[in-house]
Design a protein around this motif. Structure first.
Motif, mmCIF file in Angstrom:
data_model
loop_
_atom_site.group_PDB
_atom_site.id
_atom_site.type_symbol
_atom_site.label_atom_id
_atom_site.label_comp_id
_atom_site.label_asym_id
_atom_site.label_seq_id
_atom_site.Cartn_x
_atom_site.Cartn_y
_atom_site.Cartn_z
ATOM 1 N N LEU A 10 0.939 -0.983 0.060
ATOM 2 C CA LEU A 10 0.023 0.054 0.141
ATOM 3 C C LEU A 10 0.918 1.250 0.113
ATOM 4 N N GLY A 11 2.087 1.053 -0.115
ATOM 5 C CA GLY A 11 3.144 2.072 -0.072
ATOM 6 C C GLY A 11 3.351 2.861 1.239
ATOM 7 N N GLU A 12 3.988 3.892 1.364
ATOM 8 C CA GLU A 12 4.594 4.704 2.513
ATOM 9 C C GLU A 12 4.903 3.855 3.507
ATOM 10 N N GLY A 13 5.628 2.641 3.454
ATOM 11 C CA GLY A 13 6.188 1.922 4.431
ATOM 12 C C GLY A 13 5.393 1.056 5.105
ATOM 13 N N ILE A 14 3.826 1.149 4.712
ATOM 14 C CA ILE A 14 2.939 0.145 5.357
ATOM 15 C C ILE A 14 3.029 -1.338 5.172
ATOM 16 N N ARG A 15 3.009 -2.127 6.506
ATOM 17 C CA ARG A 15 3.236 -3.357 6.195
ATOM 18 C C ARG A 15 2.149 -4.259 6.435
ATOM 19 N N GLU A 16 0.746 -3.658 6.857
ATOM 20 C CA GLU A 16 -0.130 -4.448 7.305
ATOM 21 C C GLU A 16 -1.583 -3.639 7.239
ATOM 22 N N ALA A 17 -2.324 -4.073 7.504
ATOM 23 C CA ALA A 17 -3.756 -3.463 7.298
ATOM 24 C C ALA A 17 -5.065 -4.255 7.897
ATOM 25 N N GLN A 18 -6.035 -3.919 8.353
ATOM 26 C CA GLN A 18 -7.117 -4.452 9.046
ATOM 27 C C GLN A 18 -8.299 -4.474 7.833
ATOM 28 N N LEU A 19 -8.756 -5.767 8.111
ATOM 29 C CA LEU A 19 -9.939 -5.935 6.782
ATOM 30 C C LEU A 19 -11.240 -5.362 7.345
ATOM 31 N N LEU A 20 -11.637 -4.399 7.052
ATOM 32 C CA LEU A 20 -12.819 -3.966 7.305
ATOM 33 C C LEU A 20 -14.204 -4.514 7.228
ATOM 34 N N ALA A 21 -14.139 -4.725 5.744
ATOM 35 C CA ALA A 21 -15.586 -5.502 5.135
ATOM 36 C C ALA A 21 -15.275 -6.056 4.070
ATOM 37 N N TRP A 22 -15.795 -7.123 3.822
ATOM 38 C CA TRP A 22 -15.867 -7.930 2.559
ATOM 39 C C TRP A 22 -16.856 -7.713 1.697
ATOM 40 N N LYS A 23 -16.633 -7.310 0.389
ATOM 41 C CA LYS A 23 -17.599 -6.876 -0.656
ATOM 42 C C LYS A 23 -18.101 -8.162 -1.413
ATOM 43 N N VAL A 24 -17.514 -9.298 -1.274
ATOM 44 C CA VAL A 24 -17.901 -10.695 -1.941
ATOM 45 C C VAL A 24 -18.021 -11.813 -1.053
ATOM 46 N N ARG A 25 -18.565 -12.951 -1.445
ATOM 47 C CA ARG A 25 -18.655 -14.075 -0.620
ATOM 48 C C ARG A 25 -18.293 -15.249 -1.212
ATOM 49 N N PRO A 26 -17.951 -16.154 -0.544
ATOM 50 C CA PRO A 26 -17.454 -17.501 -1.331
ATOM 51 C C PRO A 26 -18.730 -18.080 -2.172
ATOM 52 N N GLY A 27 -18.372 -18.546 -3.336
ATOM 53 C CA GLY A 27 -19.339 -18.914 -4.479
ATOM 54 C C GLY A 27 -19.806 -17.938 -5.454
ATOM 55 N N GLN A 28 -19.505 -16.595 -5.198
ATOM 56 C CA GLN A 28 -19.926 -15.424 -5.934
ATOM 57 C C GLN A 28 -19.174 -15.372 -6.973
ATOM 58 N N GLN A 29 -19.960 -15.044 -8.286
ATOM 59 C CA GLN A 29 -19.180 -14.910 -9.732
ATOM 60 C C GLN A 29 -18.921 -13.246 -9.572
ATOM 61 N N ILE A 30 -17.577 -13.165 -9.916
ATOM 62 C CA ILE A 30 -17.362 -11.603 -9.913
ATOM 63 C C ILE A 30 -16.554 -11.608 -11.312
ATOM 64 N N ALA A 31 -16.532 -10.135 -11.605
ATOM 65 C CA ALA A 31 -15.996 -9.580 -13.041
ATOM 66 C C ALA A 31 -14.696 -8.671 -12.603
ATOM 67 N N ALA A 32 -13.705 -8.906 -13.460
ATOM 68 C CA ALA A 32 -12.362 -7.924 -13.269
ATOM 69 C C ALA A 32 -12.672 -6.609 -12.757
ATOM 70 N N PHE A 33 -11.844 -6.121 -11.898
ATOM 71 C CA PHE A 33 -11.932 -4.651 -11.030
ATOM 72 C C PHE A 33 -13.265 -4.509 -10.327
ATOM 73 N N GLU A 34 -13.949 -5.602 -9.954
ATOM 74 C CA GLU A 34 -15.103 -5.562 -9.186
ATOM 75 C C GLU A 34 -14.518 -5.342 -7.738
#
Length: 410
Positions: A10-34
């Motif tokens: 993510l740049g700026e020397g950032i080495r970790e991040a907290q996952l706030l929310a999923w926008k997808v779920r297992p089994g879901q069909q997604i398009a590129a850049f979704e």
């Protein structure tokens, strides 16, 4: 084909991040850049998108967990014909064929073992004994009689047993402690504060400034700023006054380079604005504040603070400050003075208290004047009391006579 989407740099020397929310779920069909998920680093919240199309196989982190750069966040099955756009991760690889199902083994009948342990109170091994009025009381109190140990004959549940159960539950709730994991933005703030306190011996100088003329000038200029769509607060005046004070005391516009064991005097004036956001504090930066007008500074502060509070500010907007201003005057119960901690590796920070009427001596008379408390914390390795005094003197001059700033407009 299987594609493993990893947490990118993510740049700026950032080495970790907290996952706030999923926008997808297992089994879901997604398009590129979704959108796949939203993560929060120490700088900002970022939405990550899928570089391939396909079906989501699994997600590796739960919401609220922290991932490090390079950790796999989600696996996507591209179906063998998904196009990879080469942004993050690696090119999908063919999935291994599923292993054949195991050969069924004949079942062997077993005799269940008998336990010598006595059944627990209220278990199926006991017959629940309670009078109708006791059962009615339990329903009214929201108590499951199966959880109550009876003290009567043959473990019969009495009214006193129900009352004692309710009281015990209330005591547990009263003394229960909420445990909040120290992670994400809060952990970053904690680490930064510890680093600043451990490395820099800090001293705070305080003064009460007469802000009567500042209030008058702002009231005069506010309509003109509003006509240009800008809300003119007191903060831009303090940014400009701080720049002039930094010109007078260059060693206050500096950072400490621990690796080189050196003090680096900065030639640019990038002023950080400490901003309260949900979950903590961030410091967006007004770059080249010395080259901007009051309206330009006000507009830039509004843009930066709004983006920071929505957690969508660019990481680059929150790095590179040479001096920081924190304003606590507008907070509920705000004080006149405080002891702000330096934004390390910077060497000084200015804290602004509330503006209100205070008794002042003017021409030998005690009169009410609009006044503001200012607190200047500095790293005593770099600045001494004399330098701090010169800074506060210059700041006082330009706040109490703000029209002098007109002489230094660029």
């Amino acid at each position: 084909m299987s594609f493993e989407f990893k947490l990118p740099d993510l740049g700026e020397g950032i080495r970790e991040a907290q996952l706030l929310a999923w926008k997808v779920r297992p089994g879901q069909q997604i398009a590129a850049f979704e959108p796949l998920c939203e993560v929060e680093s120490a700088k900002a919240a970022v939405e990550l998108t899928a570089p391939v199309a396909g079906r989501v196989v699994d997600t590796r982190f739960s919401e609220g967990e922290t991932a490090r750069v390079g950790d796999v966040l989600v696996t996507i099955d591209t179906g063998g014909d998904g196009e990879w756009f080469g942004i993050v991760g690696s090119q999908p690889v063919a999935s291994k064929p599923p292993a054949p199902p195991p050969t069924p083994q004949p079942r062997v009948a077993t005799t269940p073992l008998q336990s010598d342990a006595s059944p627990m109170p209220g278990s199926l091994g006991n017959k629940l004994r309670a009078a109708p009025f006791v059962r009615k009381l339990a329903r009214e109190r929201g108590v499951r009689l199966e959880e109550v140990t009876g003290s009567g004959p043959q473990a019969r549940v009495r009214i006193a047993d129900v009352e004692a159960h309710v009281q015990a539950a209330a005591n547990v709730e009263t003394h229960a402690e909420a445990v909040v994991p120290l992670r994400g933005l809060r952990k970053s703030i904690a680490d930064h504060m510890v680093q600043a306190w451990r490395n820099a011996p800090q001293v705070t100088s305080m003064d009460l400034l007469d802000a009567t003329e500042l209030v008058r000038v702002r009231d005069v200029l506010s309509p003109a700023a509003a006509a240009e769509g800008v809300k003119l607060t007191y903060l831009p005046f303090f940014v400009k006054a701080a720049v002039e004070a930094l010109r007078a005391v260059p060693e206050a516009n500096a950072v400490v380079d621990d690796e080189r064991q050196a003090i680096v005097l900065k030639q640019e004036y990038h002023i950080g604005i400490a901003t309260a956001v949900p979950g903590g504090l961030v410091v967006p930066v007004v770059r080249h504040a010395d080259r901007r007008t009051l309206i330009e500074i006000a507009s830039e502060i509004e843009r930066l603070v709004s983006a920071a509070r929505e957690r969508h500010g660019a990481p680059a907007d929150q790095t590179g400050s040479t001096f920081t201003i924190t304003s606590f005057g507008g907070l509920p119960g705000s004080p006149l003075f405080a002891t702000p901690i330096v934004n390390y590796p910077e060497v000084a920070i200015l804290g602004l208290g509330r503006i209100d009427l205070q008794p002042r001596v003017v021409d030998g008379q005690v009169v009410p004047r609009q006044s503001i408390g200012v607190s200047f914390t500095f790293d005593h390795r770099v600045l001494d009391g004399e330098g701090a005094g010169r800074f506060m003197s210059a700041l006082k001059r330009f706040i109490e006579q703000p029209l002098e700033l007109l002489l230094r407009l660029r």
